[in-house]
Design a protein around this motif. Structure first.
Motif, short mmCIF file in Angstrom:
data_model
loop_
_atom_site.label_atom_id
_atom_site.label_comp_id
_atom_site.label_asym_id
_atom_site.label_seq_id
_atom_site.Cartn_x
_atom_site.Cartn_y
_atom_site.Cartn_z
N ASP A 63 37.51 51.39 45.08
CA ASP A 63 38.13 50.27 44.34
C ASP A 63 38.42 48.99 45.19
OD1 ASP A 63 38.75 48.82 41.81
OD2 ASP A 63 40.80 48.88 42.50
N TYR A 240 34.51 38.51 44.79
CA TYR A 240 34.92 39.67 44.63
C TYR A 240 35.27 40.22 43.01
CZ TYR A 240 38.06 44.13 44.95
OH TYR A 240 38.52 45.11 44.78
N ARG A 244 33.92 43.17 39.66
CA ARG A 244 34.70 44.13 39.31
C ARG A 244 34.82 44.42 37.83
NH1 ARG A 244 34.48 46.93 43.51
NH2 ARG A 244 36.05 48.31 42.52
N ARG A 247 37.54 42.55 35.29
CA ARG A 247 37.67 41.33 36.43
C ARG A 247 38.83 40.63 36.17
NH1 ARG A 247 32.17 38.07 35.67
NH2 ARG A 247 32.60 37.22 33.49
#
Length: 414
Positions: A63, A240, A244, A247
């Protein structure tokens, strides 16, 4: 490498190897990747159902960037900070045994000529009805009760409305009132740190991307006031976040533990509808909207309302506008009076009393001082104290502005 046709080790697709990142040596062979997406899945261990910690052997989902290490040309994984430290130490020549706790020393009993009675560590009179005393544990910090939201985002799509000034002033006021305050700057311009004359090597980027604890990234800038700075690296943090899962909740997850150590957390947002701002709104319990007393700022409030509705409906986070704060108010300008009247009609009691314009509020950041430190007797300081007290006690509801107390010569025209 042109002309090499290989099968992707992740998706199985055939492709022509053209770039160095598309092939990786591992376990005496090679792995091939048709795209950066497949390479990323391989690095995170998603293709194998998760990565294996190089220290403890645990399977886990990668992660954080800090969970992937490159040690002597080989990729290593660490599921926790302790495992990361172990992997790095082993790479420097440390042995596994050095990470194990030493065994308890056991001494053989031997006859003693003259036994001496030793003091008992804990002694208490015998009492059959006494309640066993638990082991000493650090008591959790008791947070002060306040009427306003504990996690407040200062947000407006439009620039030039006094968001940073408002954030810094409210944070400083709360800290002077004795509350523990965490100030988080989510604007890559980093104006909060500039306003307080603070530079920090660790920023919000390290918290979001590198997984650094918020407490370790925070810098104490005033008594009771800690700051997590921001800088241009937040642009990389946005990239980034975009890749994800969940997010829009990364900031909330990263700050969840640290928020419990503070009475109030204030978030200074950038003037845009960015992914970082979505994270800030999902983290927050309430929103304060600074609105300059001009026509274009009134138009921008509509977009703020729309954004809040989207956060409630699409992101399933019930955040509400706690207050709308008119700024740069000059009672001599009709547009300012009309703007405040319009805001009161639409927001009622949520429209706070305005912040009167003064040159002192613009001079304070240049000195690296808050308005209370630089010009504690100015109108702006008085107005911001009113907002601070309303956050704490809930009084000072919206009402008419005391125009008679406005400083002559300091007010700026709208």
């Amino acid at each position: 490498m042109a002309g090499m046709i290989e099968s992707c080790s992740v998706c199985g697709k055939g492709f022509e190897v053209q770039f160095r990142y598309q092939m990786e040596e591992r376990d005496g062979g090679f792995a091939f990747f048709c795209s950066t997406g497949c390479q990323g899945k391989s690095v995170r261990g998603e293709a194998e159902g998760g990565a294996t910690c190089s220290a403890c052997g645990k399977r886990f989902a990668v992660d954080l960037v800090s969970q992937v290490l490159r040690v002597k040309g080989e990729r290593k994984y660490a599921c926790a900070e302790a495992c990361r430290a172990q992997v790095l130490a082993e790479a420097d020549g440390a042995r596994l045994a050095s990470f194990m706790a030493p065994p308890a020393e056991v001494k053989e009993s031997a006859p003693v000529a003259n036994p001496v009675s030793l003091p008992v560590a804990v002694s208490a009179p015998s009492n059959a009805n006494a309640t066993p005393r638990p082991a000493a544990v650090a008591a959790p910090r008791v947070r002060r009760e306040i009427q306003g939201p504990r996690k407040l985002a200062i947000f407006n799509h439009k620039g030039g409305t006094g968001k940073t000034t408002t954030t810094v002033s409210i944070a400083a006021g709360l800290a002077e009132r004795g509350l523990r305050v965490l100030l988080v700057d989510t604007d890559s311009q980093g104006n909060v740190g500039v306003s307080l004359n603070v530079k920090s090597e660790r920023s919000l980027y390290h918290v979001l991307v590198m997984g650094l604890k918020a407490q370790d990234a925070a810098t104490t800038v005033r008594p009771n006031l800690d700051l997590i700075c921001a800088n241009e690296t937040l642009a990389a943090a946005e990239l980034y976040l975009a890749g994800r899962q969940n997010r829009d909740r990364i900031l909330k997850d990263r700050l969840a533990h640290a928020a419990e150590d503070y009475d109030v957390v204030l978030v200074d947002c950038s003037p845009s509808l960015s992914l970082m701002n979505q994270n800030a709104l999902v983290f927050a319990d309430g929103i304060l909207v600074p609105v300059a007393c001009d026509f274009l700022s009134l138009v921008g409030v509509r977009q703020v309302i729309k954004t809040v509705k989207n956060v409630n409906a699409l992101l399933h986070h019930p955040v509400q506008i706690w207050g709308v704060l008119p700024t740069f108010y000059d009672a001599r300008a009709r547009i300012c009076r009309d703007a405040v009247d319009t805001l009161k009609q639409h927001f009622g009691e949520r429209c706070l009393k305005p912040i009167r314009a003064t040159m002192k509020i613009k001079e304070a950041p240049a000195q690296g001082r808050t308005i209370f430190e630089y010009a504690g007797g100015s109108n702006a300081a008085t107005d911001y104290w009113r907002v601070v007290d309303q956050l704490i006690d809930g009084h000072e509801a919206a009402g008419t502005v005391d125009e008679s107390s406005e400083d002559e010569g300091e007010a700026l025209t709208g």
